[in-house]
Design a protein around this motif. Sequence first.
Motif, PDB file in Angstrom:
ATOM      1  N   TYR A  33      23.995  16.487 -24.476  1.00  0.00           N
ATOM      2  CA  TYR A  33      23.201  17.666 -24.127  1.00  0.00           C
ATOM      3  C   TYR A  33      21.846  17.598 -24.840  1.00  0.00           C
ATOM      4  O   TYR A  33      21.760  17.144 -25.978  1.00  0.00           O
ATOM      5  N   TRP A  34      20.827  18.102 -24.171  1.00  0.00           N
ATOM      6  CA  TRP A  34      19.522  18.327 -24.794  1.00  0.00           C
ATOM      7  C   TRP A  34      19.245  19.830 -24.790  1.00  0.00           C
ATOM      8  O   TRP A  34      19.487  20.524 -23.783  1.00  0.00           O
ATOM      9  N   TYR A  35      18.717  20.298 -25.924  1.00  0.00           N
ATOM     10  CA  TYR A  35      18.298  21.683 -26.080  1.00  0.00           C
ATOM     11  C   TYR A  35      16.890  21.694 -26.678  1.00  0.00           C
ATOM     12  O   TYR A  35      16.442  20.706 -27.269  1.00  0.00           O
ATOM     13  N   ARG A  36      16.224  22.831 -26.551  1.00  0.00           N
ATOM     14  CA  ARG A  36      14.900  23.013 -27.149  1.00  0.00           C
ATOM     15  C   ARG A  36      14.923  24.317 -27.941  1.00  0.00           C
ATOM     16  O   ARG A  36      15.417  25.342 -27.452  1.00  0.00           O
ATOM     17  N   PHE A  45      19.208  25.539 -23.603  1.00  0.00           N
ATOM     18  CA  PHE A  45      19.714  24.377 -22.883  1.00  0.00           C
ATOM     19  C   PHE A  45      18.659  23.770 -21.975  1.00  0.00           C
ATOM     20  O   PHE A  45      17.916  24.480 -21.293  1.00  0.00           O
ATOM     21  N   LEU A  46      18.621  22.436 -21.959  1.00  0.00           N
ATOM     22  CA  LEU A  46      17.740  21.717 -21.046  1.00  0.00           C
ATOM     23  C   LEU A  46      18.539  20.953 -19.994  1.00  0.00           C
ATOM     24  O   LEU A  46      18.371  21.148 -18.790  1.00  0.00           O
ATOM     25  N   SER A  58      19.589  22.163 -14.889  1.00  0.00           N
ATOM     26  CA  SER A  58      19.001  23.445 -14.525  1.00  0.00           C
ATOM     27  C   SER A  58      18.113  24.037 -15.610  1.00  0.00           C
ATOM     28  O   SER A  58      17.324  24.940 -15.343  1.00  0.00           O
ATOM     29  N   GLY A  59      18.218  23.528 -16.841  1.00  0.00           N
ATOM     30  CA  GLY A  59      17.411  24.064 -17.924  1.00  0.00           C
ATOM     31  C   GLY A  59      16.067  23.387 -18.096  1.00  0.00           C
ATOM     32  O   GLY A  59      15.227  23.867 -18.872  1.00  0.00           O
TER      33      GLY A  59
ATOM     34  N   THR B  95      28.809  23.663 -18.845  1.00  0.00           N
ATOM     35  CA  THR B  95      27.867  22.568 -19.040  1.00  0.00           C
ATOM     36  C   THR B  95      26.876  22.804 -20.167  1.00  0.00           C
ATOM     37  O   THR B  95      26.121  21.897 -20.516  1.00  0.00           O
ATOM     38  N   ALA B  96      26.846  24.005 -20.728  1.00  0.00           N
ATOM     39  CA  ALA B  96      25.841  24.302 -21.741  1.00  0.00           C
ATOM     40  C   ALA B  96      26.318  25.403 -22.663  1.00  0.00           C
ATOM     41  O   ALA B  96      27.117  26.264 -22.266  1.00  0.00           O
ATOM     42  N   LEU B  97      25.830  25.384 -23.894  1.00  0.00           N
ATOM     43  CA  LEU B  97      26.038  26.504 -24.816  1.00  0.00           C
ATOM     44  C   LEU B  97      24.872  27.479 -24.676  1.00  0.00           C
ATOM     45  O   LEU B  97      23.712  27.055 -24.616  1.00  0.00           O
ATOM     46  N   ILE B  98      25.219  28.764 -24.630  1.00  0.00           N
ATOM     47  CA  ILE B  98      24.221  29.827 -24.619  1.00  0.00           C
ATOM     48  C   ILE B  98      24.223  30.445 -26.015  1.00  0.00           C
ATOM     49  O   ILE B  98      25.260  30.960 -26.458  1.00  0.00           O
ATOM     50  N   PHE B  99      23.074  30.396 -26.674  1.00  0.00           N
ATOM     51  CA  PHE B  99      22.983  30.841 -28.053  1.00  0.00           C
ATOM     52  C   PHE B  99      22.476  32.273 -28.142  1.00  0.00           C
ATOM     53  O   PHE B  99      21.638  32.715 -27.340  1.00  0.00           O
TER      54      PHE B  99
END
Lengths: 113, 109
Positions: A33-36, A45-46, A58-59, B95-99
Amino acid sequence: GAGVSQTPSNKVTEKGKYVELRCDPISGHTALYWYRQSLGQGPEFLIYFQGTGAADDSGLPNDRFFAVRPEGSVSTLKIQRTERGDSAVYLCASSLGQEETQYFGPGTRLLVL
Amino acid sequence: GIQVEQSPPDLILQEGANSTLRCNFSDSVNNLQWFHQNPWGQLINLFYIPSGTKQNGRLSATTVATERYSLLYISSSQTTDSGVYFCAVQNQAGTALIFGKGTTLSVSS
């Protein structure tokens, strides 16, 4: 064992330039995963990879951002025509599989002048 | 999408005090994690706790999934506990973590 690693740790670039940020996940982790993270905010989320494919992009904020993971291990986040608003900490995470514990790298601090 | 709210936004403690941090989320989740972000920016896993109670030393966490909240307890706080504590839940697609926006904790000696 080794955790998630990211390079470079810091990157300063000029507006309009192209940058690449690298992520080495924990060995054996299929999910990446990539985040910013902007100052004072939680990570956002990216993109998510399962193996080599981007299962959820989608991010990504716009088409200047692109990421690859050609062999299902190392991933590269690519930003074209950087803008000052792209300045942030870019975080990579990996997990053994989907919906399992995500482990984060130390991040790359990107500053666009 | 799922909303995550953390409270309080800021917390100042004297060393040795106990504290409770709260995380509310707007929908059912399969994954909830608590993180500590240290002053150098590293996100450190504290708990993977979609439901139930876990303890690790001076820290413990409880998630009541049916009521959509989680609590992080810090006992006998130390200066090294300072930093930002994030709660994150997995999105519906998995698919993703929401912070959340985090709780900034400052512990003074």
